[in-house]
Design a protein around this motif. Structure first.
Motif, PDB file in Angstrom:
ATOM      1  N   GLY A 257       0.833  -1.197   0.000  1.00  0.00           N
ATOM      2  CA  GLY A 257       0.000   0.000   0.000  1.00  0.00           C
ATOM      3  C   GLY A 257       0.867   1.245   0.000  1.00  0.00           C
ATOM      4  N   GLY A 258       0.226   2.398  -0.182  1.00  0.00           N
ATOM      5  CA  GLY A 258       0.975   3.649  -0.220  1.00  0.00           C
ATOM      6  C   GLY A 258       1.495   3.937  -1.620  1.00  0.00           C
ATOM      7  N   GLU A 259       2.328   4.958  -1.694  1.00  0.00           N
ATOM      8  CA  GLU A 259       2.790   5.383  -3.018  1.00  0.00           C
ATOM      9  C   GLU A 259       4.268   5.743  -2.986  1.00  0.00           C
ATOM     10  OE1 GLU A 259       0.505   8.534  -4.759  1.00  0.00           O
ATOM     11  OE2 GLU A 259       1.861   8.708  -6.479  1.00  0.00           O
ATOM     12  N   ILE A 260       4.967   5.349  -4.034  1.00  0.00           N
ATOM     13  CA  ILE A 260       6.372   5.740  -4.202  1.00  0.00           C
ATOM     14  C   ILE A 260       6.473   6.513  -5.512  1.00  0.00           C
ATOM     15  CG2 ILE A 260       8.746   4.935  -4.490  1.00  0.00           C
ATOM     16  CD1 ILE A 260       8.022   2.431  -2.900  1.00  0.00           C
ATOM     17  N   ARG A 261       7.064   7.696  -5.451  1.00  0.00           N
ATOM     18  CA  ARG A 261       7.299   8.478  -6.674  1.00  0.00           C
ATOM     19  C   ARG A 261       8.784   8.712  -6.819  1.00  0.00           C
ATOM     20  NH1 ARG A 261       3.486  13.214  -4.908  1.00  0.00           N
ATOM     21  NH2 ARG A 261       1.522  12.083  -4.747  1.00  0.00           N
ATOM     22  N   ILE A 262       9.297   8.382  -7.987  1.00  0.00           N
ATOM     23  CA  ILE A 262      10.726   8.596  -8.233  1.00  0.00           C
ATOM     24  C   ILE A 262      10.864   9.598  -9.369  1.00  0.00           C
ATOM     25  CG2 ILE A 262      12.884   7.494  -8.948  1.00  0.00           C
ATOM     26  CD1 ILE A 262      11.715   4.912  -7.661  1.00  0.00           C
ATOM     27  N   GLY A 263      11.588  10.685  -9.085  1.00  0.00           N
ATOM     28  CA  GLY A 263      11.739  11.728 -10.084  1.00  0.00           C
ATOM     29  C   GLY A 263      12.782  11.404 -11.131  1.00  0.00           C
ATOM     30  N   GLY A 264      13.744  10.589 -10.786  1.00  0.00           N
ATOM     31  CA  GLY A 264      14.800  10.211 -11.725  1.00  0.00           C
ATOM     32  C   GLY A 264      14.600   8.792 -12.201  1.00  0.00           C
ATOM     33  N   SER A 265      15.689   8.028 -12.179  1.00  0.00           N
ATOM     34  CA  SER A 265      15.643   6.639 -12.633  1.00  0.00           C
ATOM     35  C   SER A 265      15.776   5.694 -11.442  1.00  0.00           C
ATOM     36  CB  SER A 265      16.791   6.373 -13.600  1.00  0.00           C
ATOM     37  OG  SER A 265      16.602   7.105 -14.780  1.00  0.00           O
TER      38      SER A 265
END
Lengths: 437, 590, 154, 261
Positions: free
Chosen positions: D147-155
């Protein structure tokens, strides 16, 4: 004088039928292969390390045993996070002491297994492994697949003792009763001697295994699989038919599978393939282990502490996470501050960034002959040759424990075995720690 | 020279007919004695056990704790280890693992729970060195291992020829060679077929090539066992294990050894007991729960325990252990390779298998028994049903077939269910309703008392495996292994089952060989454990001929004859048991 | 921490064509044991000249070997140009274009990628490298240690 | 809001494990008590103040931890986090937000491997690049982020979302290998390219690689085309090919993979 039923302390085949004759001219080792023979000659070789060495003013100078042990104990006792690396041509008994030492110091203990079939062990952790002792393939197998392995060069007697040539109970005609497939990007000596060579592109084991599994599940693989692997779907189907159609098949996986791009995921897929093949016929898979006791470290570390390699003891209980607590990563990331290397030439066998960091931190090594690692050490303790000069246990490539007995004794008055050396070191480290606390 | 007095405890010592009497126990130099001299009393350590329950040290007669397949489980399950750890102390090592703990943790956990003696249920001969290495590394516990023989080529070959004498000669040599304690028979004739990815499914189905049936193997091994006079009877893991409807083959398998006379000829000094402490049975059925499945498929699955219970109630030659399912994570591991393959087909979990040349095999698979699962819930009920409805406690032993049904650290919970109807009802209300609907457990009112618990966890496991000459009771001469629980029998109310479970989990103290080794779960001392094994001898002529057969067929092994045995150095504290000393070797029967 | 470089995947995937600029090629390095390497290593002979002859060697496919101009020796570089090593070059029929093989020893490991993909095991098989002909001498194992690894000590 | 500002004192030698740096563990502590919280360096347990200058700005409600300086050799920040927020000004080491259940973490630089391992809730945002095993399962386990969210701005590197059973991961740029391996639920959205092994052993859930896959997983079978599909609650313009897999792991897989056509 002739000694029989000796165990060869070199590769993972751990052959237990070596005969040694000590003659005036030297040592004659019967049944041993080229590599084994070379090791038996080591007993009397001119480059054997015969006394402890200590680095002083940039030079390795002979020293007394007590002085060398003291220096080694000082290094370990004053380190914050030592790496203890135990090679795989020494006994389980020595490995146990090494693990205890690492636990006591709160350091990290690793072994050759990491850079050898570590990814294969990790594949087992993801998928499990359907295997058998080597005698099963000897007696039953009519199909042998060497996947990313080249036993004719790396384990010369594998074919004759276990997998291809022996006349087993249901394989009475030996080689004539078996089909041999080699999967290798290189046309190796083993590939040349096989019935079928699947010459895949390098680093495409995962795709080939996945494609075989998809075919086994009744689906045509994604069309790109042909170009990626360099193996035609038709050829994959032919190979799969051979595998499904045999009475007893075995895959012997080598570092070509474990070490190439994809690592443990390659091994994992191979394990899945074998598991699924068991719905059609009998199929097993084993690893061709490079050293006589590389499997031993996995076994000993697992039963003593719960993990097969790369054990971190900094919190008083064992932890495991390859990439974090494994020797190559720790050295590359400069995350240890001293090293004890037992019977392993890390400077030769690790990538440059790791080898050069070993040159920066204090290092102790136990070895039988000079090598790049002894050159960079602060203390060198002479090694005792297992299975020749002391007894103990190896775990063979198929995890069968082999008890070995020596035919001569340690040449040193100060130690009987590497186990004994490590015990003495442990006592001395303990003495310093307890005096300090 | 040390002395220990345990004063005023309420003693439960079934082999001596003692049911809760307040009695002092005297231990001198590690052994129970009837009294101490004045001088000895003055120098003795005294433990006040007033209002506490005192039992002999726990004896586990069936657990998977050492050897290749256990370690295969450890190696393949890092996720089982990461969150269950034990940090090192000044006297103990660190460890990890929940269902398959590393050996140090395993030894400390058993000791902390009041157990001092544990037997490994399956040792493959070729890998016996491994089993011994692990037992050697296990702290505190006295241990031994049963050798797997039900699919051994030599055994099958001799039995096909009807040659019990030669079979016995082979077994005798093998037990001495590999330092084994008893004979284990796993899926007789079926595991050999697994060498070709097949199985056998009935008692009279001959296997491939060796052309021998499970019935012939069971009968032959049991006869050889009694011919040799081993301390323990044949230990049987029946065919079709884990298959719905297998209760019937289990009952038929148990019938096979009826009529054989138990004969134990261990040459040992017997500690004093009021009851006969020699085994009565000719077959000891392993983990009966897994062998008592009813129904015909997973859809109409139900407990089939009734048929097994009825038979055991009517027979005098059977002892069972139950293989309870306490819910939660488990690791299924057994010498029955095809049974584990079936589980793999069902669950799709990661799966390991190792077949051992000429001898046997094994499989390992992670498993979770969930309260929400109807099948798991029935299995939970069955494990308890078997123990509660077999009337004579001397026919039953409590286990979880660790780690197959569950982890040994759940023993206190299993004991609590046996002792408390309320605890059972509570769990039944939490799990799938099939637990009571498809078993008879809901109809059982029996609540076992502490005496019966002492039978099921001490006296009977010891007697069944023939170690009762020194374990499982506190008669004079017995080992000074004692568990003292913080349970006052006079105020014990099984309705307060949570208190009971925690008191059983963390005894007031565990005493081994007359020394306190653990207190409330904390390990205070780590003595080296003993290694029990049998040295049976058979007719010397038979043995000679057997050895020439053996050497001829040894070419099919990949290990040389000279390198096959377990060397003495693997046993740090050996405790061999001579059976038929050489000079009194067996006369030929025919 | 080594983060993904934009070009990294290109090394893994597009090297089989053996493309590259004049006299220099991107190839995949395969390392492994050979029986003679084993014989010498097990015999404790790692600092002798025979070991150099056997192990300071790069096997190259016939096609690439010709395109490199039949060199006696080649220099192998890591893609980031941080490390390199000169070894004897040998053509080999066993290899496909775009692949080279070196015995597992100090020379090959100098250019093996130390990233382990969080497995602990570096890319001993299929490591991306750059190869070019060279006139430089091949160093012995001891010389490699002195020249490359002794910075912190001695 | 209570603000705790931790300024990294200087270069760190052996890596440090600092699960103490987590809002609910520091909540309600006086500055001196925060400084005395223990972190691990090898086997040594040392006070937080050995590595950080600690400044506390008292306030009401949730705790916000701000980390300044180079924390790339500090591991386990925000492990098991339940509430509040952490902002890391630079980069951080392994195991960031491992097993986090709630709250939010923002890293302005890069994060080491195992960020968000077996995460159950909350928001984990990495503006730079991430290492291996983001949001994945522990070794040997088949159940990763739930659950929840992971956001990655790069690679991100390899094994992103391994064993994922729920929640959402998005990567603005590229991923390397075995992204979405063994995924059985949830959504993985990669805006850039993937190298290899996408969706390997996938049995459920949705993975989408908008920039293309260099080497396709062989066990995926094309099941149709979709125009402007809605993924992660947002319309993704363009023609997409939908695949089902991974047939290498199962005869009847339910994993869905979108790749731009």
């Amino acid at each position: 004088m002739m000694f029989r039923n000796l165990v060869c302390p070199v590769c993972g085949a751990s052959c237990d039928d070596i005969q040694v004759e000590m003659t005036a001219e030297g040592i004659v080792a019967k049944n041993a292969c080229k590599m084994g023979n070379a090791k038996f000659q080591e007993l009397a070789s001119p480059h054997r390390i015969r006394q402890p060495l200590i680095c002083q003013g940039g030079e390795m100078l002979p020293s007394g045993w007590e002085e060398a042990l003291d220096r080694a104990a000082d290094i370990l006792a004053s380190s914050s996070r030592p790496l203890i690396f135990i090679g795989s041509e020494t006994s389980c008994e020595a490995m146990e002491v090494g693990l205890h030492l690492g636990e006591y110091l709160g350091g990290v203990v690793d072994s050759n297994s990491t850079v050898c079939h570590g990814p294969t062990a990790m594949g087992i952790q993801e998928a499990g492994r359907v295997g058998a002792t080597a005698g099963q393939s000897k007696n039953r197998a009519d199909l042998t697949v060497y996947w990313g392995s080249n036993p004719l060069e790396s384990m010369p007697r594998h074919m004759s003792r276990y997998a291809v040539y022996p006349r087993g109970y249901w394989t009475r005609r030996g080689r004539f009763d078996r089909t041999v497939i080699t999967v290798d990007p290189r046309r190796s000596l083993t590939a040349e001697n096989s019935d079928l060579h699947i010459q895949l592109n390098p680093n495409t084991d995962f795709e080939l295994l996945s494609a075989l599994l998809a075919l086994l599940h009744g689906q045509q693989p994604h069309p790109s699989a042909e170009e990626v692997t360099g193996v035609a779907i038709r050829q994959m189907e032919e190979m799969l038919e051979l595998m499904k159609g045999c009475n007893y098949g075995v895959i012997y996986a080598g570092l070509g599978m474990a070490s190439s791009y994809g690592k443990h995921r390659n091994a994992e897929m191979a394990f899945h393939l074998v598991q699924e093949l068991n719905n059609h016929t009998k199929f097993v898979i084993g690893a061709l282990r490079g050293h006589c006791n590389v499997a031993g470290f996995n076994q000993v570390a697992s039963y003593l502490y719960g993990y097969p390699f790369g054990l971190d003891f900094s919190r008083g209980y064992p932890r495991y996470n390859p990439g974090e607590f494994t020797a190559v990563d720790l050295l590359r990331e400069r995350d240890v501050d001293a090293a004890l290397v037992v019977c392993a030439d890390l400077v030769s066998h690790f990538p440059a960034d790791c080898a050069s960091y070993l040159g920066e931190i204090p290092m102790i090594c136990i070895d039988i002959a000079s090598c790049p690692t002894t050159m960079l050490s602060d203390v060198v303790l002479p090694g005792v040759i297992d299975a020749m000069e002391c007894d103990g246990t190896f775990y063979r490539l198929d995890d069968v424990p082999i008890y070995f007995q020596p035919f001569t004794a340690s040449p040193f008055p100060f130690t009987a075995s590497n186990q004994h050396t490590l015990q003495q070191l442990m006592e001395r480290v303990r003495g310093r720690k307890e005096a300090g606390s | 020279m040390s002395s220990l007095i345990i004063k005023n405890g309420c003693l439960f010592d079934p082999l001596n007919g003692i049911d809760g009497e307040v009695k002092d126990i005297f231990i001198r130099d590690g052994r129970v004695v009837t009294d101490l001299s004045g001088t000895q009393r003055r120098g003795a350590q005294v433990i006040d056990a007033a209002k506490k329950t005192v039992m002999p040290g726990g004896v586990d007669s069936h657990s998977h704790v050492a050897g290749a397949k256990v370690n295969a489980g450890r190696l393949m399950r890092p996720e089982d280890h990461i969150r269950t750890v034990r940090a090192r102390t000044a006297i103990t090592h660190g460890g990890s693992g929940y269902t398959i703990p590393s050996v140090y943790k395993q030894g400390y956990d058993y000791a902390g729970m009041g157990y001092t003696t544990v037997f490994e249920a399956a040792m493959p001969p070729l890998e016996a060195r491994h089993t011994h290495e692990e037992m050697g590394a296990t702290p505190v516990l006295d241990m031994g291992a049963y050798m797997v023989l039900g699919n051994n080529w030599f055994v099958m070959r001799y039995l096909k020829d009807g040659d019990i004498d030669r079979t016995a000669a082979y077994i005798a040599w093998m037990m001495r060679t590999h330092k084994a304690y008893g004979i284990k028979c796993v899926n007789p004739a079926g595991v050999e077929n697994w060498g070709w990815a097949k199985n056998v499914n009935s008692l009279d189905e001959p296997n491939i090539h060796f052309d021998i049936t499970p019935r012939e193997v069971i009968r032959g091994l049991a006869e050889a066992n009694e011919l040799l006079g081993l301390p323990m009877s044949l230990h049987l893991h029946t065919n079709n294990l884990g298959h719905p409807g297998n209760w019937e083959i289990t009952r038929e398998s148990l019938k096979i050894t009826a009529g054989l006379a138990p004969s134990s000829r261990a040459q040992v000094p017997w500690a004093e007991t009021r009851l006969d402490s020699r085994r009565q049975q000719t077959v000891y059925l392993a983990h009966a729960q897994f062998c008592s499945f009813g129904g015909t498929s997973w859809r109409d699955f139900q407990s089939g325990a009734q048929g097994v219970i009825d038979y055991v109630n009517s027979a005098e030659h059977v002892v069972i252990d139950n293989g309870a399912v306490p819910f939660g994570p488990a690791t299924a591991m057994t010498g029955d390779g095809p049974a584990i393959h079936d589980l793999y087909m069902l669950s799709g979990q990661k799966w390991s298998n190792t077949d051992v040349e000429l001898e046997c095999g094994s499989g390992v698979i992670p498993f979770v028994y969930a309260k929400s699962s109807p099948i798991s819930s029935i299995q939970w009920a069955m494990g308890l049903e078997l123990l509660l409805r077999i009337k004579d406690p001397w026919k039953t032993i409590m286990t979880t077939d660790h780690p197959n049904g569950g982890v040994f650290t759940e023993y206190p919970q299993v004991m609590t269910w046996l002792m408390s109807r309320k605890a059972r009802d509570q769990t039944a209300s939490e799990c799938h309703k099939w637990a009571y609907d498809r078993s008879s457990l809901g109809e059982v009112d029996r609540e076992m008392d502490l005496f019966e618990m002492a039978v099921l966890t001490r006296a009977n496991p010891a007697r069944t495996i023939g170690i009762s000459f020194r374990k499982g009771h506190l008669g004079a001469g017995a080992d000074g292994d004692v568990t003292i629980y913080d349970i006052d029998p006079s105020t014990l109310d099984p309705a307060h089952h949570q208190n009971l479970a925690s008191a059983l989990a963390r005894p007031y103290c565990t005493i081994k060989d007359g020394a306190v080794i653990a207190r409330r779960g904390e390990v205070l001392a780590v003595p080296e454990g003993r290694r029990f094994y049998c040295q049976p001898f058979s007719d010397q002529e038979e043995e000679k001929e057997m050895l020439s057969d053996l050497k001829e067929w040894f070419k099919y092994y990949t290990v040389g004859f000279a390198n096959y045995p377990v060397p003495d150095k693997y046993l740090k504290r050996p405790a061999p048991i001579a059976v038929n000393r050489p000079l009194e070797a067996l006369a030929r029967r025919r | 921490m080594g983060f993904m470089e934009a070009t990294l995947s290109q090394y893994f995937l597009n090297c089989s064509s053996g493309e590259g600029c004049e006299g220099m090629r991107e190839v995949l390095l395969n390392t492994g044991s050979t029986i003679e390497e084993g014989r010498l290593a097990k015999g404790g002979n790692k600092l002798g000249p025979e070991y150099v002859e056997e192990c300071a060697v790069c096997e190259i496919s016939h096609v690439d070997y010709a395109e490199l101009g039949f060199p006696d020796r080649v220099r192998i570089w890591t893609p980031d140009r941080k490390h390199s090593v000169a070894v004897h070059a040998r053509p080999a029929r066993s290899l496909q274009p775009g692949q080279i093989f070196m015995p597992r020893a100090i020379w090959s490991n100098l250019v093996v990628d130390p990233d382990t993909f969080s497995t602990g095991s570096p890319l001993y098989k299929g490591s991306p490298v750059i190869i070019e002909p060279t006139q430089e001498d091949v160093l012995s194992a001891a010389e490699i240690v002195r020249r490359h690894y002794s910075r912190g000590k001695r | 809001m209570t603000e705790i500002i931790l300024e990294v004192k200087g270069p760190i030698g052996l890596t440090v494990e600092a699960e103490a740096v987590c809002p609910h563990r520091l909540s309600g502590l006086a500055p001196g008590e925060i400084e005395a919280q223990l972190v691990w360096q090898g086997p040594a347990q040392l006070p937080l103040s050995d590595f950080f200058e600690v400044e506390v700005r008292e306030g009401e409600g949730e705790v916000r931890i701000a980390i300044e300086g180079d924390a790339s050799r500090i591991k386990r920040i925000g492990q098991g986090m339940r509430s509040g927020c952490i902002e890391i000004d630079g980069s951080c080491g392994m195991h960031l937000g491992e097993e986090m259940e709630g709250g939010s973490i923002l890293v302005r630089g890069n994060a080491g491997s195992w960020a968000g391992m077996e995460m159950r809730g909350g928001l984990l945002e990495i503006e730079g690049d991430a290492g291996d095993h983001v949001g994945s399962a522990h070794r040997g386990s088949w159940r990763g982020m739930s659950g929840g969210e992971i956001r990655i701005g790069g690679s991100a590197k390899s094994q992103l979302g391994g064993g994922m059973i729920g929640g959402k991961i998005s990567v603005a740029r590229d991923v390397q290998n075995f992204c979405a391996i063994r995924q059985s639920g949830g959504l993985i959205l990669v805006h850039g390219r993937a190298v290899r092994g996408v969706g390997a052993e996938m049995t459920g859930g949705v993975a989408a690689v908008l920039g293309g896959i260099e080497r396709f997983s062989p066990g995926f079978v094309e099941t149709g085309m979709e125009e402007d599909p809605v993924l992660g609650g947002e319309k993704r313009p363009g023609t997409f090919i939908r695949y089902c897999g991974d047939y290498a792991i199962s005869k009847n897989p339910k994993g869905t993979l979108f790749v731009r056509g």
